[in-house]
Design a protein around this motif. Structure first.
Motif, short mmCIF file in Angstrom:
data_model
loop_
_atom_site.label_atom_id
_atom_site.label_comp_id
_atom_site.label_asym_id
_atom_site.label_seq_id
_atom_site.Cartn_x
_atom_site.Cartn_y
_atom_site.Cartn_z
N UNK A 109 -8.81 5.12 -13.72
CA UNK A 109 -9.87 5.42 -14.67
C UNK A 109 -11.26 5.30 -14.03
N UNK A 110 -11.41 4.34 -13.10
CA UNK A 110 -12.72 4.02 -12.54
C UNK A 110 -12.86 4.41 -11.06
N UNK A 111 -11.77 4.83 -10.45
CA UNK A 111 -11.77 5.04 -9.01
C UNK A 111 -12.59 6.26 -8.61
N UNK A 112 -13.43 6.06 -7.61
CA UNK A 112 -14.18 7.15 -6.99
C UNK A 112 -13.74 7.22 -5.53
N UNK A 113 -13.19 8.33 -5.12
CA UNK A 113 -12.68 8.48 -3.76
C UNK A 113 -13.82 8.36 -2.75
N UNK A 114 -13.60 7.64 -1.64
CA UNK A 114 -14.63 7.52 -0.61
C UNK A 114 -15.07 8.88 -0.05
N UNK A 115 -14.18 9.85 -0.05
CA UNK A 115 -14.54 11.18 0.47
C UNK A 115 -15.36 11.98 -0.53
N UNK A 116 -15.40 11.52 -1.77
CA UNK A 116 -16.14 12.23 -2.81
C UNK A 116 -15.33 13.29 -3.54
N UNK A 117 -14.08 13.45 -3.18
CA UNK A 117 -13.22 14.44 -3.81
C UNK A 117 -12.88 13.98 -5.24
N UNK A 118 -13.18 14.80 -6.24
CA UNK A 118 -12.88 14.38 -7.61
C UNK A 118 -11.41 14.57 -8.03
N UNK A 119 -10.70 15.47 -7.38
CA UNK A 119 -9.33 15.79 -7.76
C UNK A 119 -8.33 14.97 -6.95
N UNK A 120 -7.53 14.12 -7.62
CA UNK A 120 -6.55 13.30 -6.89
C UNK A 120 -5.55 14.10 -6.07
N UNK B 294 0.83 -1.22 0.00
CA UNK B 294 0.00 0.00 0.00
C UNK B 294 0.86 1.26 0.00
N UNK B 295 1.81 1.29 0.90
CA UNK B 295 2.64 2.49 1.03
C UNK B 295 3.42 2.79 -0.25
N UNK B 296 3.99 1.74 -0.86
CA UNK B 296 4.75 1.96 -2.08
C UNK B 296 3.86 2.39 -3.24
N UNK B 297 2.65 1.84 -3.32
CA UNK B 297 1.72 2.25 -4.38
C UNK B 297 1.35 3.72 -4.20
N UNK B 298 1.07 4.12 -2.97
CA UNK B 298 0.72 5.53 -2.71
C UNK B 298 1.89 6.44 -3.11
N UNK B 299 3.08 6.10 -2.67
CA UNK B 299 4.26 6.93 -3.00
C UNK B 299 4.56 6.90 -4.50
N UNK B 300 4.28 5.79 -5.14
CA UNK B 300 4.54 5.63 -6.57
C UNK B 300 3.55 6.45 -7.41
N UNK B 301 2.27 6.32 -7.13
CA UNK B 301 1.24 6.96 -7.95
C UNK B 301 1.09 8.45 -7.67
N UNK B 302 1.19 8.84 -6.41
CA UNK B 302 0.93 10.23 -6.05
C UNK B 302 2.21 11.07 -5.94
N UNK C 144 -6.90 14.35 -2.53
CA UNK C 144 -7.30 13.14 -1.83
C UNK C 144 -6.82 13.16 -0.39
N UNK C 145 -7.65 12.64 0.49
CA UNK C 145 -7.27 12.42 1.88
C UNK C 145 -6.44 11.15 1.95
N UNK C 146 -5.83 10.96 3.09
CA UNK C 146 -5.03 9.74 3.28
C UNK C 146 -5.90 8.49 3.07
N UNK C 147 -7.13 8.51 3.58
CA UNK C 147 -8.02 7.35 3.43
C UNK C 147 -8.36 7.09 1.96
N UNK C 148 -8.46 8.14 1.16
CA UNK C 148 -8.71 7.98 -0.27
C UNK C 148 -7.52 7.30 -0.95
N UNK C 149 -6.33 7.73 -0.57
CA UNK C 149 -5.12 7.14 -1.15
C UNK C 149 -4.97 5.68 -0.75
N UNK C 150 -5.32 5.37 0.49
CA UNK C 150 -5.25 3.97 0.95
C UNK C 150 -6.26 3.12 0.18
#
Length: 100
Positions: free
Chosen positions: A60-71, A26-34, A74-80
């Protein structure tokens, strides 16, 4: 060369000449993508094409749980949540490629 044991040589820790095949977590994916777009990031993408493809497909398909459209907002929970979906997608693709 394992550079974590050499904190007094910080230029080695971020060297683009070192292998940067990432452990899929998880941590590496977050650091890699964001991460910011840098030459080092481009090198990591080059070294991890299947992980990058999984991130792109999930994004392409991800909808953030917080509802934020802009990556970028994103909150930490959205990134997780994003990273967890990437891990599931990546694992499914790896299993499919192994069974062929």
């Amino acid at each position: 060369m394992y550079t974590d044991s050499y904190p007094y040589l910080p230029f080695l820790n971020n060297s683009p000449y070192m292998s940067t095949v990432l452990k899929v977590s998880e941590r590496n994916v977050i650091n890699f993508w964001f991460a910011e777009a840098t030459p080092i990031q481009q090198y990591k993408i080059k070294m991890n094409p299947r992980l990058w493809a999984a991130c792109q497909q999930v994004s392409q398909e991800f909808k953030a749980p917080s509802g934020t459209p802009d990556p970028r907002q994103y909150r930490r929970s959205d990134k997780v949540a994003f990273a967890q979906l990437v891990l599931v997608h990546f694992a499914a693709r790896e299993l499919a490629s192994m069974s062929q």
